[in-house]
Each structure stands twice: as structure tokens, then as C-alpha cells.
Enzyme design. Structure first.
Site, mmCIF file in Angstrom:
data_model
loop_
_atom_site.group_PDB
_atom_site.id
_atom_site.type_symbol
_atom_site.label_atom_id
_atom_site.label_comp_id
_atom_site.label_asym_id
_atom_site.label_seq_id
_atom_site.Cartn_x
_atom_site.Cartn_y
_atom_site.Cartn_z
ATOM 1 N N TRP A 271 0.811 -1.215 0.000
ATOM 2 C CA TRP A 271 0.000 0.000 0.000
ATOM 3 C C TRP A 271 0.852 1.276 0.000
ATOM 4 C CZ3 TRP A 271 -0.498 4.342 2.936
ATOM 5 C CH2 TRP A 271 -1.620 5.134 2.675
ATOM 6 N N GLU A 274 2.452 4.830 -4.763
ATOM 7 C CA GLU A 274 2.431 4.700 -6.230
ATOM 8 C C GLU A 274 1.670 5.862 -6.881
ATOM 9 O OE1 GLU A 274 0.265 3.202 -4.360
ATOM 10 O OE2 GLU A 274 -1.572 3.658 -5.422
ATOM 11 N N ASP A 275 0.637 6.328 -6.200
ATOM 12 C CA ASP A 275 -0.097 7.464 -6.752
ATOM 13 C C ASP A 275 0.748 8.743 -6.692
ATOM 14 O OD1 ASP A 275 -0.260 7.323 -3.985
ATOM 15 O OD2 ASP A 275 -2.382 7.836 -3.868
ATOM 16 N N MET A 301 -16.355 6.279 -0.684
ATOM 17 C CA MET A 301 -15.594 5.032 -0.687
ATOM 18 C C MET A 301 -16.287 4.019 0.211
ATOM 19 S SD MET A 301 -11.677 4.203 0.360
ATOM 20 C CE MET A 301 -12.143 3.310 1.836
#
Ligand code: NAG
Ligand code: NAG
Ligand code: MN
Length: 358
Positions: A271, A274-275, A301
Site C-alpha cells: 500500500w 504509487e499514486d 468510498m
């Protein structure tokens, strides 16, 4: 004796005043320096990963946060010049007449997709194009996936009608990571890009988490003249951006924009980060991030516990600090994977892939 004593008291008082002034000035100077060094000064508190701020001080950020939707609608429409003239249909309008605006969602409802599967307008694999006009863009929706069947149902239930009201020519690609090794969201998105292009000449790619549902169909799931961040106003962050450079949740890139950044990193296992790497890629290639406003960009979400095999990646801070050095060699040009199986549901194409392990 008297005047001299007075003078010495006066002298001391003066010294004290000077010392206090110096202290005051240096404190002010300190605050001034800190605030100019910190570009996310006006950003809402970041959700615990403050390290980002320090790592980012080195480069300038050109985020056009919350650009108004009116300036967006005129962009990217010129890409649709390839429509055959023999076709009787006209181009769809910039703004779809079918939009309904804000709508609520309810994740407690039990979802039955069978009625939706009977809809003759959706063809196998989760493909759709409007009958009434020729879409401005051909959009592939890429969803990194593993063990989230229940979330997928909600996504399909809400997103198919949403995308149809936006008059998009679209296809839904669920990219499932095979096996139980550590999850790799960004690599799955690269796979989705490559696999979708094998099927159809898509010109826009939406990368979406499986559990994020947009609440307002004026938030168009298409591409713009800059890479687009779509999940700008999420309930879990109090309907605002967690920090200015946030590019997670749902984003959109044209084929051209995607290739310009060499796609996404393949080596973020687990987690987080990466964004932020993708955000770095975008700014390092001289692009900025476009966004809908915070009202149109509202989304929810589905709440869940953290997945197994998706623990926070301890290397993520080191990696995002080195995007500039790694982005040319790590990306779509270095992607390797093996397709394990492909499933064609009426509402989606699911591609299960072996992407290796850390
Ligand atoms: C959501 O759906 C559940 C189950 O159908 C229902 O009990 C609940 O009242 C709904 N909530 C809202 C806010 O509509
Ligand atoms: C910071 O938090 C955001 C929001 O949860 C997440 O998307 C991002 O990947 C995180 N970045 C790092 C470096 O942990
Ligand atoms: Mn989630």
C-alpha cells in the site's frame, strides 16, 4: 551616586528590550522561512504521510487545483476528428443532455446485477456506446482488483448508468492479480492499459479503485488536456483533498499523456506511494493536474478493513524521492506479465494476471 544608578538601570532595561526584539525578529524569521518552504501550506491536513511535504520541497508544483468545470468542457474535444464521415450519427455534445447531477448511493443495499445484464445496450465484456450520437472519446475503465467481489458489484451497479448518462463509448476492464503475493496496484493499471488497447482503439484511460463511487455525473469520466484527478472530494477525507498533490483513487489519462510519463511504476508492492509517483511523473514531464470542483467531484468510498497482502510499503518514501531517476526505465516500456485467464461477463472483462512478486 544617584544618577549613575539610574543610568545603569536604564542601560539594563534597554539591553532587555533589544534582546526581546531580537528574539521576536528571529522567531518571525523562522516562521517566515518555514511557511515559504512549505508549498502545501493551504492544504488540508495530510492523513499521516507528512513525509511527502519534505520530500517535495525540491521541485515546484503546478497543480491547477479545483479548476472550474466550465473551462474543462472545451478541452480534448478535438481528438474526435477521426469519426468516419459516412456515418449518419453526429458527434455527441460537449455536455451530455442526460446528466442528472448529484445522486446518493447506499452501500447497505443488496445489489442484483441480473437486470442490468439483460440491458441490450451493454454488450459482452462491459462495452457500451451511445446509440444517439458518436462519443467524443473512447474510454477504457481500468480497475485493479483482488478479492473485492462485493465492491465490484456496487461499482458496476452505479457506474454503468453513470457512464451511459455521460454518453461515453466505454469498456470496463477488471484486472485481477493472480495468487496471494503482495498487491501491486500500479502494475495492474499498466496491464489494464496494455490489455484494453489490444481490444479497441481507446484514447482515454480511467484508473479507478474498485470501491470509489462518484456521486455527481457532471464529473465526467473522460480525458482532458492535462492528466485529470477525479476523486477530489471523498467522504473519507471529509469531502476535500487530503493534500494538494494527491492523485489517488480515480484518475484519467489520455494515451498520449500516459505514454509521456512512461505509464506507471511497476515496483510499488503493497500500500501507498504509487499514486504520488505518478503525480511526480506528471509534473516532471511538464504537465499539471486538472480537477473538477469539490462539489462536482464528490464521491464515496465503501468502508473496509485493510486487505491481506497489501500492507504499507516501507520502501515507498525512498521510491517517490527517486521518481525522476527511475521513471524512464520503469514503466510501460519495462512491463512484463502473463495472462492467466480472461473472463467475459456481460458487464465487464476480467483479466487475471500473473505479475510476479516483489
Ligand atoms: C440503505 O438501504 C438499507 C437497506 O435497503 C435501508 O435500510 C436504509 O434505510 C438505506 N439508507 C438510506 C440512507 O437510504
Ligand atoms: C499518502 O496518503 C494517501 C491517501 O491515503 C495515499 O493515497 C498515498 O499513497 C500516501 N503516500 C505515501 C507516500 O504513503
Ligand atoms: Mn479503499
Amino acid at each position: 551616586m544617584e544618577p549613575r544608578a539610574n543610568f545603569s538601570v536604564l542601560h539594563r532595561a534597554c539591553a532587555l528590550v533589544v534582546a526581546l526584539c531580537t528574539l521576536h525578529l528571529s522567531v518571525m524569521l523562522l516562521f517566515y522561512l518555514r511557511s515559504t518552504g512549505d508549498e502545501s501550506e493551504h492544504a488540508p491536513p495530510s492523513p499521516g504521510n507528512f513525509t511527502l511535504r519534505t520530500l517535495r520541497k525540491g521541485h515546484s508544483v503546478s497543480t491547477s487545483t479545483m479548476t472550474s468545470t466550465s473551462t474543462m468542457t472545451s478541452t480534448m474535444t478535438s481528438t474526435s476528428t477521426a469519426i468516419p464521415t459516412t456515418q449518419a450519427l453526429e458527434k455527441c455534445p460537449d455536455t451530455s443532455p442526460l446528466l442528472v447531477g448529484p445522486r446518493n448511493v447506499n452501500f447497505s443495499q443488496t445489489i442484483d446485477l441480473n437486470e442490468m445484464r439483460q440491458d441490450p445496450k451493454v454488450s459482452v465484456g462491459g462495452r457500451y456506446k451511445p446509440r444517439e450520437c458518436v462519443s467524443l472519446q473512447k474510454v477504457a475503465l481500468i480497475i485493479p482488483f483482488r478479492h473485492r467481489e462485493e465492491h465490484m458489484k456496487h461499482w458496476l451497479y452505479y457506474l454503468h448508468p453513470f457512464l451511459q448518462r455521460q454518453q461515453l463509448d466505454y469498456g470496463v476492464y477488471v484486472i485481477e492479480q493472480d495468487g496471494e503475493d503482495t498487491f501491486n496496484r500500479a502494475k495492474l493499471m499498466n496491464v489494464g492499459y496494455a490489455e484494453a488497447l489490444k481490444e479497441y482503439d481507446y484514447d482515454c484511460f480511467i484508473f479507478s479503485d474498485v470501491d470509489i463511487i462518484p456521486l455527481d455525473d457532471r464529473n465526467t469520466y473522460r480525458c482532458f488536456d492535462q492528466p485529470r484527478h477525479l476523486a477530489v472530494s471523498m467522504d473519507k477525507f471529509g469531502f476535500r483533498l487530503p493534500y494538494n498533490q494527491y492523485f489517488g483513487g480515480v484518475s484519467a489519462m489520455s494515451k498520449e499523456q500516459y505514454l509521456k510519463v512512461n505509464g506507471f511504476p511497476n515496483n510499488y508492492w503493497g500500500w501507498g506511494g504509487e499514486d504520488d509517483d505518478i503525480y511526480n511523473r506528471v509534473t516532471f514531464r511538464g504537465m499539471s493536474v486538472s480537477r473538477p470542483d469539490g462539489v462536482v467531484g464528490r464521491c464515496k468510498m465503501i468502508q473496509h478493513v485493510r486487505d491481506n497482502k497489501n500492507e504499507p510499503n516501507p520502501q515507498r518514501f525512498d521510491r517517490i524521492a527517486r521518481t525522476r531517476q527511475t521513471m524512464d526505465s520503469d514503466g510501460i516500456n519495462s512491463l512484463t506479465y502473463r495472462v492467466v485467464r480472461t473472463e467475459k461477463d456481460q458487464l465487464f472483462t476480467k483479466i487475471t494476471v500473473d505479475i510476479g512478486k516483489p
